[in-house]
Design a protein around this motif. Structure first.
Motif, PDB file in Angstrom:
ATOM      1  N   ALA A 155      29.885  23.235  25.854  1.00 57.32           N
ATOM      2  CA  ALA A 155      28.472  23.092  25.500  1.00 57.32           C
ATOM      3  C   ALA A 155      28.102  23.966  24.296  1.00 57.32           C
ATOM      4  O   ALA A 155      27.282  23.559  23.463  1.00 57.32           O
ATOM      5  CB  ALA A 155      27.589  23.424  26.701  1.00 57.32           C
ATOM      6  N   ALA A 158      29.175  22.252  21.263  1.00 55.42           N
ATOM      7  CA  ALA A 158      28.246  21.145  21.019  1.00 55.42           C
ATOM      8  C   ALA A 158      26.986  21.641  20.320  1.00 55.42           C
ATOM      9  O   ALA A 158      26.502  21.008  19.367  1.00 55.42           O
ATOM     10  CB  ALA A 158      27.885  20.452  22.334  1.00 55.42           C
ATOM     11  N   GLN A 159      26.451  22.778  20.750  1.00 57.78           N
ATOM     12  CA  GLN A 159      25.257  23.346  20.099  1.00 57.78           C
ATOM     13  C   GLN A 159      25.538  23.703  18.649  1.00 57.78           C
ATOM     14  O   GLN A 159      24.718  23.461  17.760  1.00 57.78           O
ATOM     15  CB  GLN A 159      24.763  24.589  20.855  1.00 57.78           C
ATOM     16  CG  GLN A 159      24.146  24.288  22.196  1.00 57.78           C
ATOM     17  CD  GLN A 159      23.783  25.553  22.956  1.00 57.78           C
ATOM     18  OE1 GLN A 159      24.331  26.631  22.723  1.00 57.78           O
ATOM     19  NE2 GLN A 159      22.862  25.421  23.897  1.00 57.78           N
ATOM     20  N   ARG A 162      25.809  20.505  16.689  1.00 60.86           N
ATOM     21  CA  ARG A 162      24.470  19.928  16.522  1.00 60.86           C
ATOM     22  C   ARG A 162      23.732  20.646  15.400  1.00 60.86           C
ATOM     23  O   ARG A 162      23.116  20.022  14.544  1.00 60.86           O
ATOM     24  CB  ARG A 162      23.691  19.997  17.842  1.00 60.86           C
ATOM     25  CG  ARG A 162      22.219  19.619  17.769  1.00 60.86           C
ATOM     26  CD  ARG A 162      21.890  18.294  17.115  1.00 60.86           C
ATOM     27  NE  ARG A 162      22.550  17.166  17.727  1.00 60.86           N
ATOM     28  CZ  ARG A 162      22.834  16.031  17.068  1.00 60.86           C
ATOM     29  NH1 ARG A 162      22.527  15.876  15.785  1.00 60.86           N
ATOM     30  NH2 ARG A 162      23.445  15.049  17.675  1.00 60.86           N
ATOM     31  N   LEU A 183      30.860  15.471  18.801  1.00 65.65           N
ATOM     32  CA  LEU A 183      29.497  15.856  19.175  1.00 65.65           C
ATOM     33  C   LEU A 183      28.900  14.850  20.149  1.00 65.65           C
ATOM     34  O   LEU A 183      28.312  15.238  21.172  1.00 65.65           O
ATOM     35  CB  LEU A 183      28.625  15.992  17.925  1.00 65.65           C
ATOM     36  CG  LEU A 183      27.154  16.342  18.157  1.00 65.65           C
ATOM     37  CD1 LEU A 183      27.013  17.642  18.931  1.00 65.65           C
ATOM     38  CD2 LEU A 183      26.415  16.408  16.839  1.00 65.65           C
ATOM     39  N   GLU A 184      29.046  13.578  19.851  1.00 69.74           N
ATOM     40  CA  GLU A 184      28.513  12.546  20.753  1.00 69.74           C
ATOM     41  C   GLU A 184      29.143  12.628  22.136  1.00 69.74           C
ATOM     42  O   GLU A 184      28.465  12.494  23.150  1.00 69.74           O
ATOM     43  CB  GLU A 184      28.724  11.156  20.142  1.00 69.74           C
ATOM     44  CG  GLU A 184      27.839  10.902  18.939  1.00 69.74           C
ATOM     45  CD  GLU A 184      28.183   9.618  18.189  1.00 69.74           C
ATOM     46  OE1 GLU A 184      29.190   8.938  18.553  1.00 69.74           O
ATOM     47  OE2 GLU A 184      27.461   9.310  17.229  1.00 69.74           O
ATOM     48  N   LEU A 186      30.419  15.327  23.527  1.00 73.75           N
ATOM     49  CA  LEU A 186      29.968  16.547  24.197  1.00 73.75           C
ATOM     50  C   LEU A 186      28.517  16.458  24.640  1.00 73.75           C
ATOM     51  O   LEU A 186      28.142  17.078  25.633  1.00 73.75           O
ATOM     52  CB  LEU A 186      30.155  17.758  23.278  1.00 73.75           C
ATOM     53  CG  LEU A 186      31.601  18.153  22.972  1.00 73.75           C
ATOM     54  CD1 LEU A 186      31.659  19.248  21.915  1.00 73.75           C
ATOM     55  CD2 LEU A 186      32.319  18.600  24.246  1.00 73.75           C
ATOM     56  N   GLU A 187      27.730  15.691  23.926  1.00 69.81           N
ATOM     57  CA  GLU A 187      26.304  15.565  24.281  1.00 69.81           C
ATOM     58  C   GLU A 187      26.061  14.456  25.310  1.00 69.81           C
ATOM     59  O   GLU A 187      24.938  14.336  25.813  1.00 69.81           O
ATOM     60  CB  GLU A 187      25.459  15.302  23.032  1.00 69.81           C
ATOM     61  CG  GLU A 187      25.364  16.513  22.123  1.00 69.81           C
ATOM     62  CD  GLU A 187      24.463  16.307  20.924  1.00 69.81           C
ATOM     63  OE1 GLU A 187      23.948  17.320  20.408  1.00 69.81           O
ATOM     64  OE2 GLU A 187      24.290  15.148  20.495  1.00 69.81           O
TER      65      GLU A 187
END
Length: 188
Positions: A155, A158-159, A162, A183-184, A186-187
């Protein structure tokens, strides 16, 4: 791949056999032998993203202690440093090679940064590993260079991705496709 498998992929080399014996008998000869490996063995790819010279260099490091390996790295040019970084997961270094990864991550040489996130990167703490992944994205290096990316991505990464994606979008620049896909994932 294991070092013996890489060694077996090399064409027979009288020079490497002599260099191995000499490096064991005369430790002071190792730096010169290590430096000459590319010229003697060649820079052609042979297996798994390795060149003949890189395999020869890894073979020369096989029986060396961590302090010697670190010294070879510290005094090497970029190609020699790359060979050491690629060899680290194949050597018995424990965590002793982590400072070499940290050094490589501070460079702007995409080859060294990518190699620092290879198989030996399992020894990096999570925060440093994440920063290295972000640096690769920033440099435009494909993320397939990162060992265990699917296992280690979290996570916090991912942040970070992002934030980088938002920053790039604001500047009118796109994220690399593999970073966007990560990213996609992980989100999701």
């Amino acid at each position: 791949m294991k070092l013996d498998e890489l060694r077996d992929a090399l064409p027979a080399s009288e020079w490497l056999a002599e260099a191995e014996s000499r490096a064991k008998a005369e430790p002071d000869a190792l730096p010169g032998l290590f430096a000459r490996a590319d010229r003697k063995l060649g820079r052609e790819p042979i297996a798994g993203g390795w060149t003949a010279g890189q395999v020869g260099r890894a073979v020369l490091l096989r029986d060396q202690d961590p302090a010697t390996i670190i010294e070879i790295y510290e005094h090497g040019d970029a190609a020699e440093k790359l060979a050491v970084l690629k060899a680290l997961p194949l050597l018995n270094m424990g965590d002793a090679g982590v400072p070499l990864l940290l050094d490589a991550l501070r460079t702007n040489d995409t080859r060294l940064v990518a190699a620092a996130l290879g198989g030996y990167a399992e020894h990096l703490d999570a925060a440093t590993w994440r920063q290295g992944v972000i640096k690769l994205v920033f440099m435009g290096v494909p993320l397939d260079a990162v060992a265990d990316l699917d296992r280690r991505a979290d996570a916090e990464l991912a942040q970070m991705l992002r934030s980088l994606a938002d920053e790039r979008a604001a500047a009118g620049r796109e994220m690399p496709a593999d970073a966007t896909a990560l990213l996609e994932k992980l989100e999701a």
